[in-house]
Scaffold this motif. Structure first.
Motif, PDB file in Angstrom:
ATOM      1  N   VAL A 289     -39.742  34.896 -21.629  1.00 11.28           N
ATOM      2  CA  VAL A 289     -40.831  35.728 -21.991  1.00 11.28           C
ATOM      3  C   VAL A 289     -41.635  37.187 -20.604  1.00 11.28           C
ATOM      4  N   GLN A 290     -41.985  37.750 -21.889  1.00 10.83           N
ATOM      5  CA  GLN A 290     -42.083  39.408 -20.715  1.00 10.83           C
ATOM      6  C   GLN A 290     -43.123  40.145 -21.554  1.00 10.83           C
ATOM      7  N   GLY A 291     -43.966  40.343 -19.930  1.00 12.64           N
ATOM      8  CA  GLY A 291     -45.277  41.303 -20.506  1.00 12.64           C
ATOM      9  C   GLY A 291     -46.416  41.825 -19.933  1.00 12.64           C
ATOM     10  N   PRO A 292     -47.326  42.686 -20.330  1.00 15.64           N
ATOM     11  CA  PRO A 292     -48.737  42.506 -19.270  1.00 15.64           C
ATOM     12  C   PRO A 292     -49.029  40.927 -18.569  1.00 15.64           C
ATOM     13  N   ILE A 293     -49.524  41.172 -17.566  1.00 14.45           N
ATOM     14  CA  ILE A 293     -49.870  40.031 -17.064  1.00 14.45           C
ATOM     15  C   ILE A 293     -50.597  38.583 -18.014  1.00 14.45           C
ATOM     16  N   GLN A 294     -51.973  39.654 -18.346  1.00 10.01           N
ATOM     17  CA  GLN A 294     -52.978  38.965 -18.711  1.00 10.01           C
ATOM     18  C   GLN A 294     -52.536  38.439 -19.905  1.00 10.01           C
ATOM     19  N   GLU A 295     -51.974  39.285 -20.852  1.00  8.25           N
ATOM     20  CA  GLU A 295     -51.632  38.751 -22.360  1.00  8.25           C
ATOM     21  C   GLU A 295     -50.764  38.157 -22.259  1.00  8.25           C
ATOM     22  N   ILE A 296     -49.720  37.491 -21.277  1.00  2.15           N
ATOM     23  CA  ILE A 296     -49.264  36.747 -20.833  1.00  2.15           C
ATOM     24  C   ILE A 296     -50.367  35.232 -20.347  1.00  2.15           C
TER      25      ILE A 296
ATOM     26  N   ALA B  31     -39.436  60.059 -17.123  1.00  2.00           N
ATOM     27  CA  ALA B  31     -39.823  58.790 -17.409  1.00  2.00           C
ATOM     28  C   ALA B  31     -41.575  58.868 -17.988  1.00  2.00           C
ATOM     29  N   ALA B  32     -42.000  59.389 -17.229  1.00  3.18           N
ATOM     30  CA  ALA B  32     -43.185  59.605 -18.313  1.00  3.18           C
ATOM     31  C   ALA B  32     -42.901  59.902 -19.675  1.00  3.18           C
ATOM     32  N   LEU B  33     -42.003  60.494 -19.983  1.00  4.80           N
ATOM     33  CA  LEU B  33     -41.912  60.972 -21.604  1.00  4.80           C
ATOM     34  C   LEU B  33     -41.611  59.634 -21.986  1.00  4.80           C
ATOM     35  N   LYS B  34     -40.448  58.397 -21.720  1.00  8.74           N
ATOM     36  CA  LYS B  34     -39.726  57.870 -22.606  1.00  8.74           C
ATOM     37  C   LYS B  34     -40.731  56.593 -21.493  1.00  8.74           C
ATOM     38  N   GLY B  35     -42.399  56.638 -21.642  1.00  6.89           N
ATOM     39  CA  GLY B  35     -43.084  55.455 -21.462  1.00  6.89           C
ATOM     40  C   GLY B  35     -43.131  55.171 -20.022  1.00  6.89           C
ATOM     41  N   ASN B  36     -42.970  55.973 -19.438  1.00  6.53           N
ATOM     42  CA  ASN B  36     -42.617  54.931 -17.879  1.00  6.53           C
ATOM     43  C   ASN B  36     -41.821  54.063 -17.957  1.00  6.53           C
ATOM     44  N   THR B  37     -40.823  53.415 -18.669  1.00  7.16           N
ATOM     45  CA  THR B  37     -39.971  52.965 -17.781  1.00  7.16           C
ATOM     46  C   THR B  37     -38.648  52.975 -17.000  1.00  7.16           C
TER      47      THR B  37
ATOM     48  N   MET C 112     -38.905  46.944 -17.253  1.00 10.13           N
ATOM     49  CA  MET C 112     -39.799  47.206 -16.399  1.00 10.13           C
ATOM     50  C   MET C 112     -40.062  48.511 -16.475  1.00 10.13           C
ATOM     51  N   ASP C 113     -41.312  48.302 -16.013  1.00 10.77           N
ATOM     52  CA  ASP C 113     -42.318  49.436 -17.020  1.00 10.77           C
ATOM     53  C   ASP C 113     -42.969  50.202 -15.178  1.00 10.77           C
ATOM     54  N   TYR C 114     -43.433  51.612 -15.260  1.00 13.85           N
ATOM     55  CA  TYR C 114     -43.747  52.052 -14.027  1.00 13.85           C
ATOM     56  C   TYR C 114     -45.151  51.250 -13.915  1.00 13.85           C
ATOM     57  N   GLY C 115     -44.861  50.415 -12.330  1.00 16.58           N
ATOM     58  CA  GLY C 115     -46.516  49.362 -11.833  1.00 16.58           C
ATOM     59  C   GLY C 115     -45.663  48.548 -10.756  1.00 16.58           C
ATOM     60  N   VAL C 116     -46.431  47.508 -10.891  1.00 18.83           N
ATOM     61  CA  VAL C 116     -45.719  46.104  -9.408  1.00 18.83           C
ATOM     62  C   VAL C 116     -45.507  45.316 -10.792  1.00 18.83           C
ATOM     63  N   PHE C 117     -44.038  45.023 -10.916  1.00 17.23           N
ATOM     64  CA  PHE C 117     -43.805  43.776 -11.709  1.00 17.23           C
ATOM     65  C   PHE C 117     -43.032  42.535 -10.860  1.00 17.23           C
TER      66      PHE C 117
ATOM     67  N   GLU D 232     -49.815  33.738  -6.659  1.00 19.51           N
ATOM     68  CA  GLU D 232     -50.502  34.811  -5.771  1.00 19.51           C
ATOM     69  C   GLU D 232     -49.542  36.332  -6.663  1.00 19.51           C
ATOM     70  N   LEU D 233     -48.311  36.182  -6.879  1.00 19.57           N
ATOM     71  CA  LEU D 233     -48.539  37.364  -7.922  1.00 19.57           C
ATOM     72  C   LEU D 233     -49.178  37.753  -9.168  1.00 19.57           C
ATOM     73  N   GLU D 234     -50.288  36.563  -9.775  1.00 21.39           N
ATOM     74  CA  GLU D 234     -51.110  37.206 -10.446  1.00 21.39           C
ATOM     75  C   GLU D 234     -51.814  38.350  -9.943  1.00 21.39           C
ATOM     76  N   ARG D 235     -52.792  37.639  -8.552  1.00 21.77           N
ATOM     77  CA  ARG D 235     -53.032  38.772  -8.173  1.00 21.77           C
ATOM     78  C   ARG D 235     -52.818  40.396  -7.712  1.00 21.77           C
ATOM     79  N   VAL D 236     -51.528  40.284  -8.208  1.00 21.67           N
ATOM     80  CA  VAL D 236     -50.839  41.941  -7.570  1.00 21.67           C
ATOM     81  C   VAL D 236     -49.898  42.144  -8.609  1.00 21.67           C
ATOM     82  N   CYS D 237     -49.404  42.164 -10.450  1.00 17.26           N
ATOM     83  CA  CYS D 237     -48.559  42.426 -11.040  1.00 17.26           C
ATOM     84  C   CYS D 237     -49.741  42.872 -11.896  1.00 17.26           C
ATOM     85  N   ASP D 238     -48.552  44.314 -12.441  1.00 18.22           N
ATOM     86  CA  ASP D 238     -49.185  44.897 -13.656  1.00 18.22           C
ATOM     87  C   ASP D 238     -48.321  43.540 -15.172  1.00 18.22           C
ATOM     88  N   ASN D 239     -47.142  44.106 -14.975  1.00 20.14           N
ATOM     89  CA  ASN D 239     -46.809  43.251 -16.103  1.00 20.14           C
ATOM     90  C   ASN D 239     -45.293  42.251 -15.108  1.00 20.14           C
TER      91      ASN D 239
END
Ligand SMILES: Nc1ncnc2c1ncn2[C@@H]1O[C@H](COP(=O)(O)OP(=O)(O)O)[C@@H](O)[C@H]1O
Ligand SMILES: [Mg+2]
Length: 364
Positions: free
Chosen positions: A270-277, A57-63, A87-92, A252-259
């Motif tokens: 639309v999808q992507g990193p939360i701050q960018e959106i 998964a790390a080699l594939k960009g954590n997808t 979905m990437d590694y993290g909280v989605f 609430e999702l705003e506080r906890v999600c990465d993407n």
């Protein structure tokens, strides 16, 4: 023969929690047992050496999940309409209004129902052909779960653990979700928040790499929601488990999600990193803190580019504008305030996932 890149790690101090966290993330796997060197450095800290190899998964960009053109019909209803997302590694956060297709997507990812078209990969395995293997590596908290109400929390988790044929330490599991003091309580006596924490605890049995939570906060009060989301964040941080939270409670999702991904009518909007959106889609709204909002409210309406002004607190005004030039706006507001003898303390663009969501849905 393993041809993954190898990382040699040399650390001092007490690195076990770190190694455990990295190991559990599964995108990096420990290939050799930690070797205790036994030497001490000049600060008397013990030295350790480890050998790590990067997982697939790390080699594939954590997808961890990728979905391509997924389609699902129920009779005339098109629940998923060529939906694609990653979905990437993290909280989605998977966000969408009722009927958007969120639960249908989850059921396909779990291999509970078949798609009519398209493909979906979870942890590098095809859901159409490897659902059994995938289910061994994930945990799920379904929408509106029911558990045997007469069992105690501890008993129930032990049963689930036996089902998985793992020798889970129930006390440690309960500590992870801050439910240890309810171990001897019957499930029917739990509060709604505790019930959902029990749901997370059972989803964590078997050391999953990814946990899906379908509307985990929907029937909780504000404090229980905040508490549950903090627990999710902590489990991710401490142990590297990824989460996919399906919800429509955006603040609430705003506080906890990465993407995040917004889905509507079976499609990803639309999808992507939360701050960018949030930055890209939040409307032009400013919060201005002043000494007396009521005196200033009417005058600000006369400024060019100002569409709407509202008093939203004892000291705050919320202003909707058409401009993208906050410098000019600030100058104009300060000029108005000076004329009225009002102080401007603070002016900032109000960013929120909720606003971004409304804006995206309005335009698309
Ligand atoms: N088993 C089913 N039979 C018929 N229609 C269904 C079934 N499951 C879902 N649907 C329909 O598919 C659409 C998407 O539903 P769902 O995935 O549950 O949405 P969400 O979880 O986003 O609220 C809705 O219109 C729903 O009525
Ligand atoms: Mg649903």
């Amino acid at each position: 023969m393993n041809d993954s890149p190898i990382i040699k790690l040399f650390v001092v101090g007490f690195p076990k929690p770190f190694i455990k966290c990295v190991y559990k993330a599964h995108w990096i796997t420990l290939t050799s047992h930690p070797q205790f060197n036994g030497k001490k450095d000049t600060n008397n800290r013990i030295q350790y050496s480890y050998c790590l190899s990067l997982g697939e998964a790390a080699l594939k960009g954590n997808t961890i999940v990728s979905v391509h053109n997924l389609t699902k019909r129920f009779g005339n209803i098109i629940a998923l309409d060529k939906l694609s997302l990653r979905m990437d590694y993290g909280v989605f956060g998977l966000i969408g209004p009722n009927g958007a297709g969120k639960t249908t997507l989850l059921r396909i990812l779990l291999g509970l129902i078949e798609a009519d078209g398209g493909s979906s990969i979870v942890l590098e395995q095809d859901t159409a052909t490897h659902s059994f293997e995938i289910r061994q590596r994930i945990g799920v908290l379904h929408e509106r779960p029911t558990y045997p109400s007469s069992l105690t929390v501890g008993h129930f988790l032990k049963r689930v653990s036996n089902l998985y044929e793992t020798s889970e330490d129930i006390d440690i599991l309960l500590k992870r979700v801050e439910l240890l003091n309810a171990k001897e309580r019957r499930i029917r006596a739990l509060s709604a928040g505790m019930h959902q924490k029990l749901g997370i605890a059972q989803a964590l049995i078997g050391k999953p790499e990814l946990v899906f939570l379908d509307e985990p906060t929907s029937n909780l009060d504000v404090m229980a929601r905040v508490d549950l989301l903090r627990t999710i964040r902590d489990v991710h941080r401490n142990e590297g488990v990824s989460f996919c939270i399906i919800s429509h409670v955006l603040s609430e999702l705003e506080r906890v999600c990465d993407n995040v991904a917004f889905i509507n009518k079976g499609k990803t909007v639309v999808q992507g990193p939360i701050q960018e959106i949030i930055n890209e889609y939040s409307s032009n709204q400013y919060n201005v803190v002043v000494s007396d909002p009521h005196i200033l409210c009417k005058d600000l309406q006369t400024i060019n580019d100002v569409m709407h002004v509202e008093v939203t607190g004892a000291k705050t005004l919320t202003i909707m504008v058409t401009t993208n030039n906050p410098k000019q706006l600030r100058t104009d507001i300060e000029r108005c305030a000076r004329l009225k003898g009002v102080n401007v303390y603070e002016m900032e663009k109000s960013h929120s996932l909720e606003q971004a969501f409304v804006e995206v849905m309005r335009n698309g």
